[in-house]
Design a protein around this motif. Structure first.
Motif: not given
Length: 149
Positions: A47-55, A58-66, A85-86, A125-126
């Protein structure tokens, strides 16, 4: 007497598509999205997530990779009202067209096929975000005008 073609390494040879060309590591190789990727075994849906957790940084790309360890200053570099990044994460999301015909025929994009390129882009980009914030801070220190608070 018929002319015979001889091989001379100093003269350019015509391109023959059946002969393999030497690999040049500086030229990007064509990417075939139908080739199974090693990080996505056949039969397993990631499952693709593509979420950013600023606190947490972290950058959550999918179920396997953060991706972790994103510097806090990288989130301060804004493109409009969100961080760069977002913005990249939003551009790589899988979007489903409403029209069924378009969805069926013209929607081949899958994030998994571009996962490695996305990781490289996020890294760049980072780096740009952090370096830009450093330059802005240096320029602010050199400026004879002080910002009003």
């Amino acid at each position: 007497m018929a002319a015979r073609a001889t091989y001379n390494p100093t003269t350019p040879q015509p391109h023959n598509p059946t002969t393999p060309q030497p690999h040049n590591p500086t030229t990007p190789q064509p990417h075939n999205p139908t080739t199974p990727q090693p990080h996505n075994p056949p039969g397993k849906s990631v499952k693709t997530r593509l979420k950013a957790n600023v606190a947490k940084g972290e950058l959550v790309l999918d179920d396997e990779l953060t991706l972790t360890g994103v510097p806090a200053v990288a989130w301060d570099y804004k493109l409009g009202n969100r961080s760069a990044l977002e913005w990249v994460l939003d551009q790589y999301k899988e979007k489903t067209p409403k029209d069924a015909t378009i969805r069926e025929r013209f929607n081949p994009y899958r994030f998994a096929a571009y996962r490695d390129e996305t990781i490289q882009l996020l890294s760049k980009v980072c780096t740009v975000s952090v370096r830009t914030q450093e330059i802005v801070a240096e320029l602010a220190a050199l400026s004879p005008l002080k910002a009003k608070k």
